[in-house]
Scaffold this active site. Structure first.
Site, short mmCIF file in Angstrom:
data_model
loop_
_atom_site.label_atom_id
_atom_site.label_comp_id
_atom_site.label_asym_id
_atom_site.label_seq_id
_atom_site.Cartn_x
_atom_site.Cartn_y
_atom_site.Cartn_z
N ASP A 134 0.83 -1.21 0.00
CA ASP A 134 0.00 0.00 0.00
C ASP A 134 0.86 1.25 0.00
O ASP A 134 2.08 1.21 0.21
CB ASP A 134 -0.91 0.02 1.23
CG ASP A 134 -2.15 -0.84 1.04
OD1 ASP A 134 -2.42 -1.26 -0.10
OD2 ASP A 134 -2.84 -1.11 2.04
N LYS A 187 -3.72 3.35 -2.57
CA LYS A 187 -4.80 4.29 -2.84
C LYS A 187 -4.47 5.63 -2.20
O LYS A 187 -3.89 5.68 -1.12
CB LYS A 187 -6.13 3.80 -2.28
CG LYS A 187 -6.57 2.40 -2.73
CD LYS A 187 -7.94 2.07 -2.15
CE LYS A 187 -8.37 0.65 -2.45
NZ LYS A 187 -7.72 -0.32 -1.55
N MET A 197 -6.98 9.48 9.07
CA MET A 197 -7.48 9.99 7.77
C MET A 197 -8.47 11.12 7.97
O MET A 197 -9.47 11.22 7.25
CB MET A 197 -8.13 8.83 6.98
CG MET A 197 -7.20 7.66 6.73
SD MET A 197 -8.04 6.23 6.02
CE MET A 197 -8.95 5.61 7.47
#
Length: 430
Positions: free
Chosen positions: A152, A174, A289
């Protein structure tokens, strides 16, 4: 995988312009790797894999060996994220097919020779918040013996440097506005390689089962009969809080800790519907996040009763050499984060325990009484009580003390003379 291959097979025609492109003199001097990305000149080098970084394509260079695709590293990229993603997958398909063919042949040979050859295994490995020294021994052992690793964005470059040179890496990260692979495509990749007999390592930042979608991947694979082994990692909340000397719970200060995601599953700017129940002054909040939704969260928390002067911290790229920190009271946090221009990944910690950090700008003797039980680790590995640090705490206070209702940003640089925090304790104002 067949469905995945078929879905993008039509993209070969869209790459005809790449194949027919006449190479320039600059192209002939550059290694063939794929698309390139030049970060803004104002940004500091990222410790992670950014979406179109040259490091990513060099690391995954085994995927771009199709001689018919004479694509130079200096090739300008299309500004359309969907086009970039589809072109990139189309470039990778030939080598992915070839690898699957080799694995299947090997498995068939083993089956004929030994009479029994089942599917491979998948390891879900948490790599921590970025500092490679925070890897578990078990994770390090599996990483260094792996042949195929899907990684990732928030697996740090320092961790990826521990992978064997012979191993094959595949980026599936991502970021906002760009997913190199959808979650469904990642599931299919893992399944296809495992069914072909490969032992696949899935690398995730932090802990794979804490906001890492590891549970989804584990559930999907187990339903297909694939054995999944999880190797936990130090989640960002623990690793970064420890770096700053913030105890997530502390007797008489915080009796619980809550992890929240600031990212909405379906997008949007206001997914934090839990703010009403999270506004507890006796609890520590850690938001993953949450950079884009911080304005909404902070206002909701104060609206539902969390005191505006609650200590808070926002930590960009925590535990890496590029770490930056904003300390502020909750009411000022949005303005200070905006002023500092923090970027993702940024972890946010809100609660009275933030004031227990020796880096808290309003640090005082009263606060020092509360941190008397906090353990600091010296560069030599010796446990040091805060009262033994003597003049060094005074130095820190001089270094970071600011008037009430202000905030400051600090970077932590390596220093062999720093007595604690693993050599990244020395601070300087930015």
């Amino acid at each position: 995988m067949v469905a995945l291959f078929n879905r993008f097979s039509s993209l070969s025609a869209s790459n005809s312009s790449l194949r027919s492109r006449k190479p320039s003199a600059g192209d002939l001097q550059q290694p063939s790797c794929s698309l390139s990305y030049k970060p803004p000149s104002s940004s500091s080098p990222s410790p992670f894999t950014e979406k179109h970084s040259l490091d990513r394509y060099q690391r995954d260079s085994w995927l771009y060996k199709n001689p018919s695709l004479n694509t130079s590293c200096s090739l300008p990229i299309d500004s359309n994220s969907s086009s970039i993603r589809e072109n990139d997958i189309a470039l990778q398909l030939p080598e992915l097919k070839k690898l699957l063919h080799v694995l299947r042949e090997k498995r068939e040979n083993e089956r004929s020779n030994e009479g029994n050859s089942g599917p491979g295994n998948v390891f879900l490995i948490g790599t921590g918040p970025g500092d490679p020294d925070l890897l578990t021994l078990k994770a390090l052992k599996v990483i260094q013996s792996a042949d195929l690793l899907l990684y990732d964005r928030l697996v740090s470059n320092d961790v990826l440097n521990l992978v064997r040179p012979e191993a094959r890496l595949l980026y599936v990260g991502k970021t906002a506005g760009y997913h190199s692979r959808t979650q469904e495509e990642i599931h299919e990749l893992l399944l296809s390689f495992a069914e072909a007999g490969a032992t696949v390592v899935r690398l995730k930042g932090g802990d794979p089962l804490v906001f890492g979608r590891g549970g989804e991947e584990m559930d999907f694979l187990q339903q297909q009969g694939i054995q999944v082994k999880v190797i936990p990692g130090i989640t960002a909340a623990s690793g970064i809080a420890a770096e700053l000397g913030i105890p997530l719970t502390h007797r008489g200060v915080a009796t619980s800790v809550r992890f929240l995601t600031g990212h909405s599953r379906k997008g949007g700017t206001d997914p934090l519907y839990v703010a009403e129940h999270a506004a507890d002054p006796d609890s520590t909040l850690v938001i993953y996040m949450g950079l884009s939704t911080l304005p909404s969260l902070a206002l909701k928390l104060m609206h539902h009763g969390l005191p505006p002067d609650t200590p808070a911290a926002a930590i960009e790229r925590g535990t890496t050499p590029q770490q930056r920190v904003v300390f502020a009271e909750l009411k000022d946090l949005i303005d200070e984060v905006t002023s500092a221009n923090l970027v993702s990944p940024t972890l946010i910690i809100i609660g009275m325990v933030v004031a227990l950090s020796p880096f808290w700008p309003h640090y005082s003797k009263e606060t020092a009484v509360l941190v008397s039980s906090v353990r600091f680790i010296s560069a030599s590995g010796r446990t040091v009580r805060p009262d033994f640090l003597g003049g060094y705490l005074a130095f820190i206070s001089q270094c970071i003390f600011m008037p009430i209702n202000t905030a400051s940003i600090y970077s932590y640089r390596s220093s062999s003379s720093a007595p604690f925090y693993h050599g990244r304790s020395r601070c300087s104002g930015i």
